[in-house]
Motif scaffolding. Structure first.
Motif, PDB file in Angstrom:
ATOM      1  N   GLY A  68     -11.617 -20.115  -3.000  1.00  0.00           N
ATOM      2  CA  GLY A  68     -10.733 -20.025  -2.366  1.00  0.00           C
ATOM      3  C   GLY A  68      -9.308 -19.321  -2.650  1.00  0.00           C
ATOM      4  O   GLY A  68      -9.134 -18.261  -2.160  1.00  0.00           O
ATOM      5  N   PHE A  69      -9.053 -19.723  -3.929  1.00  0.00           N
ATOM      6  CA  PHE A  69      -7.981 -18.951  -4.850  1.00  0.00           C
ATOM      7  C   PHE A  69      -8.461 -17.451  -4.939  1.00  0.00           C
ATOM      8  O   PHE A  69      -7.878 -16.466  -4.585  1.00  0.00           O
ATOM      9  CB  PHE A  69      -7.714 -19.426  -6.002  1.00  0.00           C
ATOM     10  CG  PHE A  69      -6.813 -19.044  -6.983  1.00  0.00           C
ATOM     11  CD1 PHE A  69      -5.388 -19.407  -6.703  1.00  0.00           C
ATOM     12  CD2 PHE A  69      -6.892 -17.673  -7.587  1.00  0.00           C
ATOM     13  CE1 PHE A  69      -4.324 -19.128  -7.369  1.00  0.00           C
ATOM     14  CE2 PHE A  69      -5.735 -17.191  -8.488  1.00  0.00           C
ATOM     15  CZ  PHE A  69      -4.840 -17.779  -8.216  1.00  0.00           C
ATOM     16  N   THR A  70      -9.784 -17.255  -5.380  1.00  0.00           N
ATOM     17  CA  THR A  70     -10.281 -15.967  -5.603  1.00  0.00           C
ATOM     18  C   THR A  70     -10.189 -15.085  -4.387  1.00  0.00           C
ATOM     19  O   THR A  70     -10.163 -13.996  -4.507  1.00  0.00           O
ATOM     20  CB  THR A  70     -11.706 -16.108  -6.392  1.00  0.00           C
ATOM     21  OG1 THR A  70     -11.288 -16.868  -7.597  1.00  0.00           O
ATOM     22  CG2 THR A  70     -11.949 -14.525  -7.113  1.00  0.00           C
ATOM     23  N   LEU A  71     -10.636 -15.680  -3.501  1.00  0.00           N
ATOM     24  CA  LEU A  71     -10.920 -14.910  -2.011  1.00  0.00           C
ATOM     25  C   LEU A  71      -9.707 -14.391  -1.573  1.00  0.00           C
ATOM     26  O   LEU A  71      -9.478 -13.325  -1.228  1.00  0.00           O
ATOM     27  CB  LEU A  71     -11.669 -15.642  -0.939  1.00  0.00           C
ATOM     28  CG  LEU A  71     -12.158 -15.078   0.430  1.00  0.00           C
ATOM     29  CD1 LEU A  71     -12.810 -13.790   0.091  1.00  0.00           C
ATOM     30  CD2 LEU A  71     -12.487 -16.041   1.463  1.00  0.00           C
ATOM     31  N   LEU A  72      -8.659 -15.013  -1.623  1.00  0.00           N
ATOM     32  CA  LEU A  72      -7.161 -15.039  -1.145  1.00  0.00           C
ATOM     33  C   LEU A  72      -6.837 -13.757  -2.113  1.00  0.00           C
ATOM     34  O   LEU A  72      -6.133 -12.693  -1.573  1.00  0.00           O
ATOM     35  CB  LEU A  72      -6.460 -16.045  -1.049  1.00  0.00           C
ATOM     36  CG  LEU A  72      -5.199 -15.703  -0.256  1.00  0.00           C
ATOM     37  CD1 LEU A  72      -5.491 -15.147   1.162  1.00  0.00           C
ATOM     38  CD2 LEU A  72      -4.236 -16.948   0.031  1.00  0.00           C
ATOM     39  N   PHE A 194     -11.904 -25.532  -0.562  1.00  0.00           N
ATOM     40  CA  PHE A 194     -11.447 -24.067  -0.473  1.00  0.00           C
ATOM     41  C   PHE A 194     -10.456 -23.634   0.132  1.00  0.00           C
ATOM     42  O   PHE A 194      -9.652 -22.832  -0.145  1.00  0.00           O
ATOM     43  CB  PHE A 194     -12.700 -23.385   0.508  1.00  0.00           C
ATOM     44  CG  PHE A 194     -12.741 -22.030   0.967  1.00  0.00           C
ATOM     45  CD1 PHE A 194     -13.363 -21.291  -0.177  1.00  0.00           C
ATOM     46  CD2 PHE A 194     -12.148 -21.342   2.090  1.00  0.00           C
ATOM     47  CE1 PHE A 194     -13.623 -19.776   0.056  1.00  0.00           C
ATOM     48  CE2 PHE A 194     -12.075 -20.226   2.238  1.00  0.00           C
ATOM     49  CZ  PHE A 194     -12.870 -19.304   1.176  1.00  0.00           C
ATOM     50  N   THR A 195      -9.831 -24.463   1.110  1.00  0.00           N
ATOM     51  CA  THR A 195      -8.246 -23.942   1.812  1.00  0.00           C
ATOM     52  C   THR A 195      -7.337 -24.365   0.708  1.00  0.00           C
ATOM     53  O   THR A 195      -6.465 -23.735   0.644  1.00  0.00           O
ATOM     54  CB  THR A 195      -8.425 -25.069   2.624  1.00  0.00           C
ATOM     55  OG1 THR A 195      -9.431 -24.701   3.857  1.00  0.00           O
ATOM     56  CG2 THR A 195      -6.991 -24.760   3.638  1.00  0.00           C
ATOM     57  N   LEU A 196      -7.605 -25.459   0.032  1.00  0.00           N
ATOM     58  CA  LEU A 196      -6.655 -25.861  -1.137  1.00  0.00           C
ATOM     59  C   LEU A 196      -6.453 -24.566  -2.320  1.00  0.00           C
ATOM     60  O   LEU A 196      -5.241 -24.102  -2.327  1.00  0.00           O
ATOM     61  CB  LEU A 196      -7.089 -27.082  -1.981  1.00  0.00           C
ATOM     62  CG  LEU A 196      -6.142 -27.462  -3.084  1.00  0.00           C
ATOM     63  CD1 LEU A 196      -4.677 -27.762  -2.485  1.00  0.00           C
ATOM     64  CD2 LEU A 196      -6.714 -28.829  -3.682  1.00  0.00           C
ATOM     65  N   GLY A 197      -7.654 -24.020  -2.660  1.00  0.00           N
ATOM     66  CA  GLY A 197      -7.477 -22.852  -3.367  1.00  0.00           C
ATOM     67  C   GLY A 197      -6.531 -21.689  -2.715  1.00  0.00           C
ATOM     68  O   GLY A 197      -5.873 -21.020  -3.475  1.00  0.00           O
ATOM     69  N   MET A 198      -7.101 -21.526  -1.615  1.00  0.00           N
ATOM     70  CA  MET A 198      -6.099 -20.248  -0.923  1.00  0.00           C
ATOM     71  C   MET A 198      -4.625 -20.600  -0.690  1.00  0.00           C
ATOM     72  O   MET A 198      -3.848 -19.848  -1.086  1.00  0.00           O
ATOM     73  CB  MET A 198      -6.658 -20.032   0.591  1.00  0.00           C
ATOM     74  CG  MET A 198      -8.257 -19.667   0.466  1.00  0.00           C
ATOM     75  SD  MET A 198      -8.769 -19.299   2.352  1.00  0.00           S
ATOM     76  CE  MET A 198      -7.865 -17.653   2.713  1.00  0.00           C
ATOM     77  N   LEU A 199      -4.195 -21.660  -0.334  1.00  0.00           N
ATOM     78  CA  LEU A 199      -2.985 -22.129  -0.275  1.00  0.00           C
ATOM     79  C   LEU A 199      -2.069 -22.353  -1.689  1.00  0.00           C
ATOM     80  O   LEU A 199      -0.970 -22.061  -1.574  1.00  0.00           O
ATOM     81  CB  LEU A 199      -2.740 -23.607   0.611  1.00  0.00           C
ATOM     82  CG  LEU A 199      -3.193 -23.497   2.114  1.00  0.00           C
ATOM     83  CD1 LEU A 199      -3.014 -24.738   2.593  1.00  0.00           C
ATOM     84  CD2 LEU A 199      -2.342 -22.317   2.782  1.00  0.00           C
ATOM     85  N   ILE A 200      -2.858 -22.467  -2.477  1.00  0.00           N
ATOM     86  CA  ILE A 200      -2.202 -22.581  -3.850  1.00  0.00           C
ATOM     87  C   ILE A 200      -2.034 -21.287  -4.393  1.00  0.00           C
ATOM     88  O   ILE A 200      -0.816 -20.894  -4.800  1.00  0.00           O
ATOM     89  CB  ILE A 200      -3.187 -23.110  -5.042  1.00  0.00           C
ATOM     90  CG1 ILE A 200      -3.277 -24.603  -5.026  1.00  0.00           C
ATOM     91  CG2 ILE A 200      -2.819 -22.831  -6.494  1.00  0.00           C
ATOM     92  CD1 ILE A 200      -4.423 -25.358  -5.841  1.00  0.00           C
ATOM     93  N   TYR A 201      -2.894 -20.256  -4.107  1.00  0.00           N
ATOM     94  CA  TYR A 201      -2.457 -18.801  -4.359  1.00  0.00           C
ATOM     95  C   TYR A 201      -1.245 -18.314  -3.306  1.00  0.00           C
ATOM     96  O   TYR A 201      -0.284 -17.860  -4.064  1.00  0.00           O
ATOM     97  CB  TYR A 201      -3.545 -18.092  -4.126  1.00  0.00           C
ATOM     98  CG  TYR A 201      -3.312 -16.402  -4.246  1.00  0.00           C
ATOM     99  CD1 TYR A 201      -3.137 -15.985  -5.674  1.00  0.00           C
ATOM    100  CD2 TYR A 201      -2.784 -15.437  -3.045  1.00  0.00           C
ATOM    101  CE1 TYR A 201      -2.659 -14.560  -5.714  1.00  0.00           C
ATOM    102  CE2 TYR A 201      -2.702 -14.359  -3.351  1.00  0.00           C
ATOM    103  CZ  TYR A 201      -2.537 -13.749  -4.603  1.00  0.00           C
ATOM    104  OH  TYR A 201      -2.140 -12.528  -4.786  1.00  0.00           O
ATOM    105  N   LEU A 202      -1.286 -18.649  -2.040  1.00  0.00           N
ATOM    106  CA  LEU A 202      -0.098 -18.329  -1.420  1.00  0.00           C
ATOM    107  C   LEU A 202       0.944 -18.932  -1.621  1.00  0.00           C
ATOM    108  O   LEU A 202       2.128 -18.390  -1.843  1.00  0.00           O
ATOM    109  CB  LEU A 202      -0.350 -18.603   0.116  1.00  0.00           C
ATOM    110  CG  LEU A 202       0.620 -18.359   1.291  1.00  0.00           C
ATOM    111  CD1 LEU A 202       1.107 -17.102   1.082  1.00  0.00           C
ATOM    112  CD2 LEU A 202       0.148 -19.011   2.562  1.00  0.00           C
TER     113      LEU A 202
END
Length: 237
Positions: A68-72, A194-202
């Motif tokens: 998730g982090f990498t995709l964002l 997956f969502t957690l990884g995205m929101l960590i990046y954001l």
């Protein structure tokens, strides 16, 4: 009723956007909303998603967090180029505005996915208890207001398209839940990772950067305080 609740969560994004439109001092309100959004997302990560994900951490869960982090971050490459600058300098105002719009676009990408997933859960909760569904709907909505406010103040290109996608994300999640029924627990856990990884990046690689650049602005403090109050109210529901 479940579909109605999921639609209402998206409408809260619109409420935040309309509140932004009614404000004259967009610069300070933008600073306020960014700091508020940071606090709200930090709470969402720290008190909601992370405890659930790490309560039973596995290599697969770690994989989906990193994914998730990498995709964002990869999505970052497809958004118009931006560099963060100290926007007190006049020659850097354009770069600063581009950075705010960039944040809004990736915010929409991340929150659309998050809202779809969250409203799939909301729909199923409402089937079990109307009262629980109503409270969860309100809690999600309170999270969405400051994010809609921040988005409404900075995105310029294809604004209606992005806003429409974000507004309808909740009811889309409800419809998906209606069509597929209960989500397998394992699949749901991977989606949350997956969502957690995205929101960590954001939160830590985008919003925090803007917040730190405006620490001397009193509206940053106001945004943090409002965010804390909002979190307390939400957690009391």
């Amino acid at each position: 009723m479940g579909l109605l609740f999921t639609f209402i969560t998206g409408a809260f994004f619109l409420l935040g956007i309309f509140l932004n439109k009614g404000c004259n001092n967009k610069k300070n309100i933008s600073v306020l909303s960014i700091s508020l959004a940071f606090v709200v997302l930090l709470n969402l990560i720290g008190l909601d998603l992370a405890p659930e994900v790490f309560s039973n951490i596995t290599l697969w869960r770690l994989f989906f967090i990193v994914l998730g982090f990498t995709l964002l971050k990869a999505m970052d490459l497809f958004v118009p180029h931006h560099e963060h600058s100290h926007h007190e300098k006049k020659d850097n105002i354009k770069e600063h505005n581009n950075h705010l719009e960039h944040i809004s676009i990736i915010t929409i990408l991340a929150l659309t996915l998050h809202n779809v997933i969250e409203c799939m859960v909301l729909y199923n909760v409402t089937l079990g208890s109307l009262k629980a569904g109503a409270l969860m709907c309100l809690a999600i909505g309170l999270h969405n207001i400051p994010l809609g406010f921040q988005i409404g103040g900075s995105i310029k290109k294809r604004k209606m398209l992005y806003i429409s996608i974000l507004t309808l994300s909740g009811v889309i999640g409800g419809i998906i839940a209606l069509l597929i029924g209960s989500i397998p627990e394992t699949v749901e856990s991977y989606i949350l990772c997956f969502t957690l990884g995205m929101l960590i990046y954001l939160t830590f690689f985008e919003l925090l950067k803007e917040l730190l650049s405006s620490l001397k602005n009193k509206y940053t403090l106001f945004g943090i305080l409002i965010g804390i109050v909002l979190i307390v109210i939400t957690n009391l529901l």
